[in-house]
Design a protein around this motif. Structure first.
Motif, PDB file in Angstrom:
ATOM      1  N   ARG A 121       2.419   5.091  -5.029  1.00  0.00           N
ATOM      2  CA  ARG A 121       2.474   3.820  -5.637  1.00  0.00           C
ATOM      3  C   ARG A 121       0.974   3.489  -5.680  1.00  0.00           C
ATOM      4  NH1 ARG A 121       6.006   1.038  -1.962  1.00  0.00           N
ATOM      5  NH2 ARG A 121       7.406   2.318  -3.010  1.00  0.00           N
ATOM      6  N   LEU A 122       0.617   2.759  -6.913  1.00  0.00           N
ATOM      7  CA  LEU A 122      -0.874   2.014  -7.194  1.00  0.00           C
ATOM      8  C   LEU A 122      -0.628   0.530  -7.121  1.00  0.00           C
ATOM      9  CD1 LEU A 122      -3.541   2.018  -8.293  1.00  0.00           C
ATOM     10  CD2 LEU A 122      -2.671   2.545 -10.443  1.00  0.00           C
ATOM     11  N   ILE A 123      -1.534  -0.191  -6.363  1.00  0.00           N
ATOM     12  CA  ILE A 123      -1.115  -1.592  -6.194  1.00  0.00           C
ATOM     13  C   ILE A 123      -2.456  -2.277  -6.497  1.00  0.00           C
ATOM     14  CG2 ILE A 123      -0.758  -3.282  -4.568  1.00  0.00           C
ATOM     15  CD1 ILE A 123       0.534  -1.466  -2.912  1.00  0.00           C
ATOM     16  N   TYR A 124      -2.337  -2.876  -7.930  1.00  0.00           N
ATOM     17  CA  TYR A 124      -3.649  -3.565  -8.514  1.00  0.00           C
ATOM     18  C   TYR A 124      -3.633  -5.013  -8.051  1.00  0.00           C
ATOM     19  CZ  TYR A 124      -6.355  -5.625 -12.234  1.00  0.00           C
ATOM     20  OH  TYR A 124      -7.380  -6.232 -12.921  1.00  0.00           O
ATOM     21  N   THR A 125      -4.802  -5.464  -7.349  1.00  0.00           N
ATOM     22  CA  THR A 125      -5.180  -6.750  -7.177  1.00  0.00           C
ATOM     23  C   THR A 125      -5.392  -7.557  -8.566  1.00  0.00           C
ATOM     24  OG1 THR A 125      -5.795  -5.816  -5.142  1.00  0.00           O
ATOM     25  CG2 THR A 125      -6.435  -8.299  -5.719  1.00  0.00           C
ATOM     26  N   MET A 258       3.266  -1.987  -0.260  1.00  0.00           N
ATOM     27  CA  MET A 258       3.044  -0.384   0.082  1.00  0.00           C
ATOM     28  C   MET A 258       4.058   0.049   0.711  1.00  0.00           C
ATOM     29  SD  MET A 258      -0.063   1.476   2.099  1.00  0.00           S
ATOM     30  CE  MET A 258       0.551   0.830   3.831  1.00  0.00           C
ATOM     31  N   GLU A 259       4.566  -0.716   1.886  1.00  0.00           N
ATOM     32  CA  GLU A 259       5.199  -0.281   2.979  1.00  0.00           C
ATOM     33  C   GLU A 259       6.835  -0.387   2.454  1.00  0.00           C
ATOM     34  OE1 GLU A 259       4.340  -2.279   6.459  1.00  0.00           O
ATOM     35  OE2 GLU A 259       2.763  -0.586   6.936  1.00  0.00           O
ATOM     36  N   SER A 260       7.104  -0.904   1.195  1.00  0.00           N
ATOM     37  CA  SER A 260       8.369  -1.110   0.797  1.00  0.00           C
ATOM     38  C   SER A 260       9.028   0.275   0.477  1.00  0.00           C
ATOM     39  CB  SER A 260       8.453  -2.008  -0.590  1.00  0.00           C
ATOM     40  OG  SER A 260       9.881  -1.929  -1.289  1.00  0.00           O
TER      41      SER A 260
END
Length: 340
Positions: A121-125, A258-260
């Motif tokens: 997973r890539l998490i973009y701010t 992230m932890e989902s």
């Protein structure tokens, strides 16, 4: 999961990223953190002062303007937080502006995530400035502000940009977010999942040794900071009201995504309050009478705009900080730094 999981955080010394890294280390994650300059002792020293940093923190030198450097940091990670964003253009670079630089950097980071073969997973701010509820022709607002809103990148909004820096930032965050979302899977659980978290104006305390810029903006009605007040006025004109969020909630939202354990994709607005400049000014008048508030802000208009975002709530996330707590912590931070 935490004990054997590696995560990457770009822009490690920033307001959001530094607290995010501290939280990730405390939870037991191994963190690959990127900095533009590993010789900057103040920034490196901050990160190395965190508990567990000796055992769990690995620093990498990487710069959006030379984004090939991000590949070693991403290699072997299961999750990547892309927090870094260019704010001031570097003249003489290969890019014409920060939008080109941000987009090129994000393209490479997404490519490295896919190439690594380990990144789930890539998490973009992102920023709420990419989700203006303004109508495409700039004549007014839609009924609500939610994740279906996209800032129209055309000349109809030109009158709102009080300087070139603001326009560049809005364009950069909007164009980059659209690209990042295009890199995600279609929700079938296969391939890279991409989440964009569109943060409101971020307030609260900090781990840094100075008052963050967004905190200075939040307290500008009592400090008289002209640029800060202009920024609040712009956000209100651009988004109908001012979305506020505490930095602690921002970091917890990143970790939550992230932890989902279930598949998670797409964009999520991240703000616990949606208030007018008048409401912010009157909070200071009511609760911090030791300061003088410009009456122009306290008497300003209160627009009847609605916040329609419920996606994070629906996933199970809960904010801990309301408007009062956010603004009070901004004052606490500025006082601690000697700016009030």
């Amino acid at each position: 999961m935490e004990a054997c999981c590696k995560v990457c955080v770009t822009g490690a010394s920033g307001y959001i990223a530094s607290l995010l890294i501290n939280k990730l280390l405390a939870k037991g994650y191994t963190v690959h953190a990127t900095l533009r300059d590993l010789k900057d002792e103040s920034k490196v020293g901050l990160l190395k002062s965190f508990p567990q940093s000796q055992q769990k923190l690995v620093l990498f030198e990487a710069d959006i303007y030379n984004s090939v450097d991000f590949e070693p940091a991403i290699k072997g990670c299961q999750f990547v937080f892309h927090v870094a964003t260019p704010l001031i253009h570097e003249p003489g670079s290969q890019f014409k502006d920060i939008t080109e630089a941000s987009l090129a950097g994000s393209k490479n980071i997404a490519m490295y995530c896919k190439r690594a073969g380990t990144v789930k997973r890539l998490i973009y701010t992102g920023s709420v400035v990419s989700a203006s509820p303004m109508k495409d022709d700039g004549t007014g607002f839609k009924d609500v502000m939610d994740e279906t809103c996209w800032t129209p990148l055309n000349d109809s909004l030109a009158y709102l940009f009080h300087d070139a820096y603001v326009k560049d930032y809005v364009y950069s965050k909007t164009v980059t977010e659209k690209y990042m979302l295009s890199c995600g899977n279609d929700g079938n659980g296969a391939g890279l999942e991409v989440v964009t978290l569109l943060c409101g104006v971020v307030g609260g305390d900090t781990l840094q040794s100075f008052t963050p810029g967004s905190v200075r903006i939040c307290i500008s009605p009592i400090t008289g900071n002209t640029n800060g007040c202009k920024s609040l006025e712009f956000v209100q004109q651009f988004l109908g009201k001012i979305p506020l969020v505490h930095v602690d909630d921002v970091c917890e939202a990143h970790i939550f995504c992230m932890e989902s354990t279930s598949s998670i994709n797409g964009r999520f607005l991240c703000a616990s309050s949606y208030v007018s400049l008048k409401e912010i000014a009157n909070h200071y008048v009511l609760h911090h009478s030791e300061f003088t508030v410009n009456q122009e802000y306290a008497d300003g208009p209160k627009k009847d705009m609605k916040w329609g975002s419920t996606k994070l709530f629906a996933k199970g996330f809960a904010y801990k900080y309301d408007t009062k707590m956010i603004l009070d912590d901004c004052i606490k931070c500025a006082r601690r730094m000697g700016d009030l």
